[in-house]
Each structure stands twice: as C-alpha cells, then as structure tokens.
Design an enzyme around this catalytic site. Structure first.
Site, PDB file in Angstrom:
ATOM      1  N   ASP A 239     -38.447  20.373  13.267  1.00 14.67           N
ATOM      2  CA  ASP A 239     -37.079  20.780  12.889  1.00 14.67           C
ATOM      3  C   ASP A 239     -36.051  20.329  13.929  1.00 14.67           C
ATOM      4  O   ASP A 239     -34.843  20.355  13.675  1.00 14.67           O
ATOM      5  CB  ASP A 239     -36.995  22.302  12.685  1.00 14.67           C
ATOM      6  N   GLU A 240     -36.543  19.884  15.108  1.00 10.35           N
ATOM      7  CA  GLU A 240     -35.604  19.525  16.183  1.00 10.35           C
ATOM      8  C   GLU A 240     -34.773  18.281  15.839  1.00 10.35           C
ATOM      9  O   GLU A 240     -33.748  18.027  16.457  1.00 10.35           O
ATOM     10  CB  GLU A 240     -36.360  19.354  17.505  1.00 10.35           C
TER      11      GLU A 240
ATOM     12  N   TYR B  61     -36.975  13.674  23.059  1.00 14.46           N
ATOM     13  CA  TYR B  61     -38.097  13.986  22.147  1.00 14.46           C
ATOM     14  C   TYR B  61     -37.622  13.962  20.703  1.00 14.46           C
ATOM     15  O   TYR B  61     -38.185  13.268  19.856  1.00 14.46           O
ATOM     16  CB  TYR B  61     -38.700  15.362  22.490  1.00 14.46           C
TER      17      TYR B  61
ATOM     18  N   LYS C 177     -38.593  11.491  17.510  1.00 16.86           N
ATOM     19  CA  LYS C 177     -39.163  11.981  16.246  1.00 16.86           C
ATOM     20  C   LYS C 177     -38.250  11.609  15.076  1.00 16.86           C
ATOM     21  O   LYS C 177     -38.722  11.218  14.008  1.00 16.86           O
ATOM     22  CB  LYS C 177     -39.387  13.495  16.286  1.00 16.86           C
TER      23      LYS C 177
HETATM   24  P1  NAD Z   1     -49.844  18.023  21.275  1.00 18.59           P
HETATM   25  O1  NAD Z   1     -49.066  17.437  22.410  1.00 18.59           O
HETATM   26  O2  NAD Z   1     -50.597  19.290  21.490  1.00 18.59           O
HETATM   27  O3  NAD Z   1     -50.916  16.962  20.768  1.00 18.59           O
HETATM   28  C1  NAD Z   1     -50.609  15.614  20.589  1.00 18.59           C
HETATM   29  C2  NAD Z   1     -51.913  14.839  20.397  1.00 18.59           C
HETATM   30  O4  NAD Z   1     -51.576  13.456  20.199  1.00 18.59           O
HETATM   31  C3  NAD Z   1     -52.836  14.912  21.614  1.00 18.59           C
HETATM   32  O5  NAD Z   1     -54.163  15.138  21.197  1.00 18.59           O
HETATM   33  C4  NAD Z   1     -52.697  13.535  22.248  1.00 18.59           C
HETATM   34  O6  NAD Z   1     -53.865  13.112  22.950  1.00 18.59           O
HETATM   35  C5  NAD Z   1     -52.401  12.652  21.039  1.00 18.59           C
HETATM   36  N1  NAD Z   1     -51.656  11.448  21.402  1.00 18.59           N
HETATM   37  C6  NAD Z   1     -50.525  11.375  22.161  1.00 18.59           C
HETATM   38  N2  NAD Z   1     -50.155  10.079  22.305  1.00 18.59           N
HETATM   39  C7  NAD Z   1     -51.057   9.339  21.600  1.00 18.59           C
HETATM   40  C8  NAD Z   1     -51.195   7.953  21.352  1.00 18.59           C
HETATM   41  N3  NAD Z   1     -50.340   7.053  21.878  1.00 18.59           N
HETATM   42  N4  NAD Z   1     -52.211   7.532  20.580  1.00 18.59           N
HETATM   43  C9  NAD Z   1     -53.099   8.423  20.049  1.00 18.59           C
HETATM   44  N5  NAD Z   1     -53.030   9.749  20.269  1.00 18.59           N
HETATM   45  C10 NAD Z   1     -52.019  10.203  21.032  1.00 18.59           C
HETATM   46  O7  NAD Z   1     -48.829  18.124  20.079  1.00 18.59           O
HETATM   47  P2  NAD Z   1     -48.682  19.252  18.948  1.00 18.59           P
HETATM   48  O8  NAD Z   1     -47.855  20.342  19.464  1.00 18.59           O
HETATM   49  O9  NAD Z   1     -50.017  19.539  18.385  1.00 18.59           O
HETATM   50  O10 NAD Z   1     -47.809  18.447  17.878  1.00 18.59           O
HETATM   51  C11 NAD Z   1     -48.437  17.647  16.884  1.00 18.59           C
HETATM   52  C12 NAD Z   1     -47.379  17.023  16.007  1.00 18.59           C
HETATM   53  O11 NAD Z   1     -46.615  18.049  15.379  1.00 18.59           O
HETATM   54  C13 NAD Z   1     -46.378  16.149  16.765  1.00 18.59           C
HETATM   55  O12 NAD Z   1     -46.065  15.044  15.955  1.00 18.59           O
HETATM   56  C14 NAD Z   1     -45.174  17.061  16.939  1.00 18.59           C
HETATM   57  O13 NAD Z   1     -43.985  16.297  17.017  1.00 18.59           O
HETATM   58  C15 NAD Z   1     -45.242  17.869  15.675  1.00 18.59           C
HETATM   59  N6  NAD Z   1     -44.653  19.229  15.756  1.00 18.59           N
HETATM   60  C16 NAD Z   1     -45.000  20.074  16.771  1.00 18.59           C
HETATM   61  C17 NAD Z   1     -44.463  21.362  16.792  1.00 18.59           C
HETATM   62  C18 NAD Z   1     -44.855  22.367  17.856  1.00 18.59           C
HETATM   63  O14 NAD Z   1     -44.303  23.465  17.896  1.00 18.59           O
HETATM   64  N7  NAD Z   1     -45.802  22.071  18.727  1.00 18.59           N
HETATM   65  C19 NAD Z   1     -43.571  21.769  15.805  1.00 18.59           C
HETATM   66  C20 NAD Z   1     -43.225  20.870  14.784  1.00 18.59           C
HETATM   67  C21 NAD Z   1     -43.792  19.608  14.771  1.00 18.59           C
HETATM   68  P1  TYD Z   2     -40.946  24.963  24.277  1.00 16.89           P
HETATM   69  O1  TYD Z   2     -42.155  25.828  24.078  1.00 16.89           O
HETATM   70  O2  TYD Z   2     -41.001  23.879  25.317  1.00 16.89           O
HETATM   71  O3  TYD Z   2     -40.580  24.355  22.844  1.00 16.89           O
HETATM   72  P2  TYD Z   2     -39.237  23.564  22.362  1.00 16.89           P
HETATM   73  O4  TYD Z   2     -38.473  23.125  23.552  1.00 16.89           O
HETATM   74  O5  TYD Z   2     -39.805  22.406  21.606  1.00 16.89           O
HETATM   75  O6  TYD Z   2     -38.493  24.539  21.485  1.00 16.89           O
HETATM   76  O7  TYD Z   2     -39.718  25.891  24.617  1.00 16.89           O
HETATM   77  C1  TYD Z   2     -39.356  26.961  23.761  1.00 16.89           C
HETATM   78  C2  TYD Z   2     -38.099  27.591  24.322  1.00 16.89           C
HETATM   79  O8  TYD Z   2     -38.425  28.216  25.575  1.00 16.89           O
HETATM   80  C3  TYD Z   2     -37.014  26.579  24.636  1.00 16.89           C
HETATM   81  O9  TYD Z   2     -35.740  27.173  24.336  1.00 16.89           O
HETATM   82  C4  TYD Z   2     -37.129  26.342  26.128  1.00 16.89           C
HETATM   83  C5  TYD Z   2     -37.636  27.672  26.648  1.00 16.89           C
HETATM   84  N1  TYD Z   2     -38.534  27.596  27.826  1.00 16.89           N
HETATM   85  C6  TYD Z   2     -38.269  28.417  28.942  1.00 16.89           C
HETATM   86  O10 TYD Z   2     -37.305  29.197  28.960  1.00 16.89           O
HETATM   87  N2  TYD Z   2     -39.115  28.332  30.006  1.00 16.89           N
HETATM   88  C7  TYD Z   2     -40.188  27.494  30.038  1.00 16.89           C
HETATM   89  O11 TYD Z   2     -40.918  27.441  31.062  1.00 16.89           O
HETATM   90  C8  TYD Z   2     -40.451  26.671  28.881  1.00 16.89           C
HETATM   91  C9  TYD Z   2     -41.593  25.731  28.861  1.00 16.89           C
HETATM   92  C10 TYD Z   2     -39.582  26.770  27.805  1.00 16.89           C
END
Ligand code: NAD
Ligand code: TYD
Length: 348
Positions: free
Chosen positions: A132-133, A156, A160
């Site tokens: 959603d970012e 980031y 995306k």
């Molecule tokens: P994560 O950082 O935990 O995992 C990313 C994975 O991708 C890792 O296993 C890493 O080894 C692999 N990776 C990174 N670069 C690579 C490359 N060049 N080639 C092959 N593999 C590679 O990420 P996540 O939090 O699980 O997010 C997964 C997806 O969901 C991402 O596309 C992220 O943008 C999206 N997303 C995440 C969130 C969230 O809250 N974490 C929310 C919405 C969408």
């Molecule tokens: P994060 O988990 O990094 O996710 P995103 O930036 O993708 O939303 O951060 C969630 C929220 O928490 C964000 O507003 C930044 C804040 N944050 C802190 O205040 N302290 C921290 O150490 C981290 C990692 C995040």
C-alpha cells in the site's frame, strides 16, 4: 502436475507463509521456491515442509536473467507469484540502489523470463505482490482505494511502484496475464526483527531500548501474515486478470500504542510487573520522509472475492508474541552476525 508455480522470495517472511499454504493445500501443484537467500531469506522458515514431494527450492537471484530462464525450462513453470524484494524502508534510505536492482530490474527480468517461456500467454498468470506504500501518505483522513493515484515517498515505495508499473506495462504491451495486490503492514511469525513488531518483541525480551521514531504518532494498518497468504490464494484462484486488489486489516494503530501494547503483553507473559517494560521506550530521531499514515480500504476484495481478515489484532498479536517467545533458536539465529552490525549502525 496440475500447475508448476514459481513463488519468488519464498524464504522470506510473507513468502514462507504463501509457500507453506500452497504446498500443503495443493498437493497436485508443484511449488518452486526461488530465493537468493539475502539477510531476510531463511530456509529454516520452511523446515516443516521442505521434504514434501511437491516442494522444490532454487537458490537464484532474480537479477540473473539466464538463471531465471533455466528455472522456467527445468520446472516447466505455468504461473508466477512474485514476492522477492528488498522490503525494508530504512535500508532503502541508506542503500536505494539495491532496491532498484532487485525490485525494479529483478522484476523486469522475471517478466521477461515469463513472457519468453510462455509462448502462448493464455492460461498463465503473473501475480505480483505489492504494498500500500505505493499510494503515498495519508494526511487528511480517507483510505487508499485501488483507484488512488500512485504517489510513492520513500526509495522502497518508489521501487515497488516502478515494478507495479512494469507489470501493468507488460500486460498492456505484450498481453501478459497479470494481477497485482497491494497489502498493508503484515505481522506474525518469521518476520525479520528489523521491522517494528519483531524488533520490539526482541528488545523487550532482552530489556533493550525500544526505538520509537519521532513522536510515535505515525499510523499503520496491520494484517496477520496468514490472512495475507489466504488472500493471495483467493486472488490467485479467482480467475481475475489484469486487475488490482487492495488487502488490509481494517486495523489502524499509532506506533506508540502498538509498542505500549507489546510491553503489556510481554510483561504478562514474562511474569514481569505490568508496565515495567514501558520504561524501555526511547523516542529517537524520526525516519527521513516518514509517511504519516497508511490505511487500506479492502472492500473490493471483500465484496468481489469474499475475503476478509480471519483474526482480530488482539488474537494475532498474542499468537505472534507466543511464536517469538517459543522460537528462541530462530530469533537468536537471525539476530547474530550481520544483524548486530546493522543494529549498531542504524540505532547506534
Ligand atoms: P522479506 O524481506 O521478509 O523477504 C524477501 C525475500 O526475498 C527474502 O527471502 C529474500 O532472500 C528474497 N530476495 C531478496 N532479493 C532477492 C533477489 N534479488 N533474488 C531472489 N530473492 C531475493 O519481505 P516480506 O516482508 O516477506 O515481503 C514480501 C513481499 O511482500 C515484498 O514484495 C514486499 O514488497 C511485499 N509486501 C510486504 C509487506 C510487509 O508488511 N512486510 C506488506 C505489503 C507488501
Ligand atoms: P516498519 O515495520 O519498518 O514498516 P513500514 O515502514 O514499512 O511501515 O515500520 C512501521 C512503523 O514503525 C513506521 O511508521 C516506522 C516505525 N518504526 C519505529 O518507530 N521504530 C523502529 O525501530 C522501526 C523499525 C519502525
């Protein structure tokens, strides 16, 4: 095999839950987890399913076009669910180029590999997982809809957003069948402790400072990771093409309130005096360009596909804390070595 699905980033946080769900629920599908195993990728996240006959792992970087072509040919890939990405906003601020390389260049490589291998594009789906970012930061109320214009604010989210645009461009230009979902902040087991919730759990456990950026007033909408994986399953199987779905938890929290809640839950579970961990809260310098609020309107997926979150935040956060407390070896493993260096550089 009915389908041979390439899931990228399957060793990461969300990817591991998606791989597990698909491997277990669809024994007639072949699931290929493609991951380069960066600091965020961890095969221990999948140790319970690694011996399943329909599970395969390929250690490949999506920046390597040749290696991607070989995986498509070897496993006769029919569909892609693309999660591999650099995912942490703070790291994108210090090293934006890595985000361009993986999230933009890597995604285009993957699109090319799919387009090249699927001579006839009918019957093949390229499903791109996004955030959603990409919609930017909400300041005056309201919610992100699927029609909200893109307005990414961090390196980031810019990377995306760019990858989302390339996916749509490949659908429009070459006829690739695609779908994109944009999800809010996930939480749950296997999340690397650089993100807010697992970082706080780890630090409360070890009685270390809880760094809250700025005043802690920023708002995020949190969704339990298994509910996201379920939504991905629903969208993948819905037969929707060249469409977009927002996924969210209808669950907005200010950061400071989440941190306080975690302190209370952990004090109770660790047998500490309730409120004692709150003294660890430390307000630190704000994140550069810190987005104020994200909030998803997830009514389209609810209305059209019947998906909604299954867990309340109260239940999900208890489950999450229990998982981290019960998986000490996992947490110790990922917080040794390079993590210490990252932590020292980032938090001083
Ligand atoms: P994560 O950082 O935990 O995992 C990313 C994975 O991708 C890792 O296993 C890493 O080894 C692999 N990776 C990174 N670069 C690579 C490359 N060049 N080639 C092959 N593999 C590679 O990420 P996540 O939090 O699980 O997010 C997964 C997806 O969901 C991402 O596309 C992220 O943008 C999206 N997303 C995440 C969130 C969230 O809250 N974490 C929310 C919405 C969408
Ligand atoms: P994060 O988990 O990094 O996710 P995103 O930036 O993708 O939303 O951060 C969630 C929220 O928490 C964000 O507003 C930044 C804040 N944050 C802190 O205040 N302290 C921290 O150490 C981290 C990692 C995040």
């Amino acid at each position: 095999m009915e389908k041979s699905i390439l899931i990228t980033g399957g060793a990461g946080f969300i990817g591991s839950h998606v791989v597990r769900l698909f491997v277990k629920k669809y024994p007639s599908y072949r699931i290929i987890n493609l991951d380069s195993l960066t600091y965020a990728g961890n095969l221990a996240n999948l140790s319970d399913i690694e011996d399943e006959p329909n599970y395969h792992f390929a250690k490949v970087d999506i920046q390597d076009a040749g290696a991607l072509e070989r995986v498509f040919s070897e496993f006769l890939i029919t569909d892609v669910i693309h999660l591999a990405a650099e995912s942490h906003v703070d790291r994108s601020i210090t090293d934006p180029l890595s985000f361009v390389k993986t999230n933009v260049f890597g995604t285009v490589n993957l699109l090319n590999a799919a387009k090249g291998f699927w001579k006839d594009l009918e019957g093949h789906l390229f499903y791109h997982i996004s955030t959603d970012e990409v919609y930017g930061s909400l300041h005056d109320g309201g919610f992100f809809l699927e029609t909200t214009p893109y307005d990414p604010q961090s390196p980031y989210s810019a990377s995306k957003a760019s990858s989302d645009h390339f996916v749509r461009a490949y659908a429009n230009t070459y006829g690739l069948k695609t779908v994109i979902s944009n999800c809010s902040n996930n939480y749950g087991p296997n999340q690397f402790p650089e993100k807010l919730i697992p970082l706080c759990i780890h630090n409360i456990k070890n009685e270390k400072p809880l760094p809250v950026y700025g005043k802690g007033e920023n708002v995020r909408d949190w969704l339990y990771v298994e509910d996201h994986a379920r939504a991905i399953d629903v969208i993948f199987h819905a037969g929707v093409i060249n469409d977009t779905f927002n996924i969210g938890g209808f669950n907005e929290w200010k950061n400071i309130d989440i941190v306080r809640l975690l302190c209370q839950i952990m004090d109770r579970k660790l047998g500490r005096e309730i409120g004692s961990s709150e003294k660890l809260i430390t307000f630190v310098k704000d994140r550069a360009g810190h987005d104020l609020r994200y909030a998803i309107d997830a009514t389209k997926i609810q209305r059209e596909l019947g998906w909604e979150p299954s867990l309340t935040f109260e239940v999900g956060i208890e489950k999450t804390v229990d998982w981290y407390l019960g998986n000490e070896a996992w947490l110790n493993g990922v917080t040794s070595g390079d993590y210490q260096k990252y932590y020292a550089e980032h938090y001083g």
